[in-house]
Design a protein around this motif. Structure first.
Motif, short mmCIF file in Angstrom:
data_model
loop_
_atom_site.label_atom_id
_atom_site.label_comp_id
_atom_site.label_asym_id
_atom_site.label_seq_id
_atom_site.Cartn_x
_atom_site.Cartn_y
_atom_site.Cartn_z
N ARG A 210 1.09 -1.32 -0.11
CA ARG A 210 0.03 0.02 -0.11
C ARG A 210 0.97 1.29 -0.01
N ARG A 211 0.49 2.19 -0.51
CA ARG A 211 1.15 3.63 -0.70
C ARG A 211 1.05 4.42 0.57
N ARG A 212 2.22 4.72 1.27
CA ARG A 212 2.35 5.44 2.32
C ARG A 212 2.63 6.91 2.09
N GLY A 213 3.45 6.93 1.08
CA GLY A 213 3.76 8.33 0.75
C GLY A 213 4.32 8.33 -0.78
N GLY A 214 4.40 9.49 -1.54
CA GLY A 214 4.57 9.60 -2.91
C GLY A 214 3.50 9.71 -3.72
N ARG A 215 3.74 9.96 -5.04
CA ARG A 215 2.63 10.39 -5.92
C ARG A 215 2.59 9.42 -7.10
N ALA A 216 3.19 8.32 -6.99
CA ALA A 216 2.90 7.27 -8.09
C ALA A 216 1.86 6.80 -8.05
N PRO A 217 1.08 6.65 -9.13
CA PRO A 217 -0.40 5.92 -9.32
C PRO A 217 -0.32 4.52 -9.17
N VAL A 218 -0.61 3.87 -8.20
CA VAL A 218 -0.82 2.36 -8.14
C VAL A 218 -2.13 1.99 -7.59
N ARG A 219 -2.86 1.32 -8.31
CA ARG A 219 -3.88 0.59 -7.84
C ARG A 219 -3.96 -0.02 -6.72
N ASP A 220 -5.10 0.15 -6.02
CA ASP A 220 -5.04 -0.64 -4.77
C ASP A 220 -6.13 -1.80 -4.76
N LEU A 221 -5.55 -2.92 -5.26
CA LEU A 221 -6.26 -3.96 -5.42
C LEU A 221 -7.13 -4.69 -4.46
N ALA A 222 -6.73 -4.31 -3.18
CA ALA A 222 -7.48 -4.62 -1.82
C ALA A 222 -8.76 -4.15 -1.93
N GLY A 223 -8.82 -2.93 -2.35
CA GLY A 223 -10.09 -2.05 -2.26
C GLY A 223 -10.63 -1.85 -0.87
N ARG A 224 -11.78 -2.28 -0.70
CA ARG A 224 -12.61 -2.26 0.54
C ARG A 224 -12.01 -3.43 1.49
N ARG A 225 -11.35 -4.37 1.19
CA ARG A 225 -10.97 -5.56 1.88
C ARG A 225 -9.68 -5.14 2.48
N VAL A 226 -9.23 -5.95 3.83
CA VAL A 226 -8.31 -5.85 4.12
C VAL A 226 -7.34 -6.99 3.88
N LEU A 227 -6.05 -6.86 3.48
CA LEU A 227 -4.95 -8.00 3.07
C LEU A 227 -4.09 -7.86 4.39
N ALA A 228 -4.33 -9.04 5.14
CA ALA A 228 -3.44 -9.15 6.43
C ALA A 228 -1.76 -9.03 5.90
N GLY A 229 -1.20 -8.32 6.52
CA GLY A 229 0.23 -8.40 6.59
C GLY A 229 0.84 -7.52 5.37
#
Length: 329
Positions: A210-229
């Motif tokens: 997951r993106r913490r910082g920066g501006r690169a566009p990377v799709r969050d495929l987890a979406g509304r779900r939580v991916l443990a770890g």
């Protein structure tokens, strides 16, 4: 070498290379038929693998099939065959996207043949890239690769970058709130035990951090779900984005785009560049039109790619060749 010498094992090997191509959500929306008597490959769209909410016009489906078509051409050239390719050869059958006919009495395309080693080392990387410049010589080669398939490639200028990033962020917000698009993503992402056994879709081990910082566009495929770890990371502040555009916006243009995309990705792989897709804004018609650079842009933007130097992405699963290939007498 006679084209009639292509046996069933060789046909299967050629298609095995073809299907290493990328596609939206790794849906793999293609089917191949090889007619032994005619010595011709036919590429069909697989309507069961449509992504209806995110890709209602099937533009992405055609682009994905175009990437597999380019890989088939590369595989044939590597095996020593030239090939004649015809897009949408039968107007009455829009599901037939292309025919590829090996030609025995013409030398193969050495430029395509030289890209063959990259087919199986090309993977989408959703990891951070280093803030390093892409050399001008490499940029020129990427642009030439797209032009050879009838598509324009341009790196997003510094003046236009903020607009493109804003459009992608807006698209991500719209998508997060859209139940239909969330259903599309849920259908094609694989978690836990399902990820290990998957033959299509995007497994959780390929999501990247997951993106913490920066501006690169990377799709969050987890979406509304939580991916443990799932890790978090800082991405690049000034990402290298490219736009691929065509003068028209019809299925034939989408197929050309797919071939250009894969040719560009293979050239990038040869040069040690990593790549990911940034298609979020393209999936919203009211945002897509604004992606074009108002100063240098022309035509219709078909795809946005992110390039850089960094960690390779993992290989994602593919269906077995026998599931996507029919060999006919």
């Amino acid at each position: 070498m006679s084209v009639r010498s292509i046996d069933r094992h060789q046909v299967a090997a050629l298609v095995a290379d073809a299907v290493m191509a990328p596609s939206m959500h790794n849906a793999q929306p293609w089917r191949f038929r090889y007619a032994c008597g005619e010595a011709v490959f036919r590429l069909y769209a697989d309507p069961q693998r449509r992504i209806p909410h995110s890709d209602p016009s099937d533009r992405g489906l055609h682009i994905g099939c175009g990437t597999a078509l380019l890989n088939l051409r590369v595989a044939l050239a590597h095996a020593g065959w030239a090939a004649d390719t015809e897009l949408l050869p039968e107007p009455g059958d829009p599901g037939l996207l292309a025919t590829v006919r090996p030609v025995p009495d013409r030398p193969p395309d050495d430029g395509l043949a030289g890209l063959h080693p990259a087919i199986r080392s090309r993977h989408t990387s959703r990891h951070p890239f280093a803030d390093l410049e892409v050399p001008r010589t490499v940029r020129d080669e990427l642009g030439d690769a797209a032009r050879q398939e009838g598509v324009r490639l341009e790196f997003v200028s510094a003046q236009h970058l903020e607009t493109v990033l804003t459009l992608i962020r807006d698209a991500e917000t719209y998508t997060f709130m859209d139940a239909g698009r969330d259903a599309d993503t849920s259908r094609w992402t694989r978690f836990g035990d399902e990820a290990g056994a998957a033959e299509d879709g995007v497994p959780d081990y390929a999501f990247g951090p997951r993106r913490r910082g920066g501006r690169a566009p990377v799709r969050d495929l987890a979406g509304r779900r939580v991916l443990a770890g799932q890790d978090v990371a800082d991405f690049e502040e000034t990402p290298h984005l490219v736009l691929l555009s065509t003068s028209g916006d019809r299925p034939v243009d989408w197929l050309r785009t797919g071939q250009a995309v894969e040719r560009v990705l293979l050239v990038a792989t040869v040069h040690g560049l990593r790549a990911s897709f940034a298609t979020q804004a393209l999936e919203w018609p009211d945002l897509r039109w604004a992606l074009r650079d108002p100063v240098t842009g022309t035509g219709h933007v078909q795809l946005v790619l992110r390039f850089g130097y960094g960690a390779p992405g993992p290989a994602t699963p593919r269906r077995a060749v026998h599931e996507v290939l029919d060999i006919q007498p």
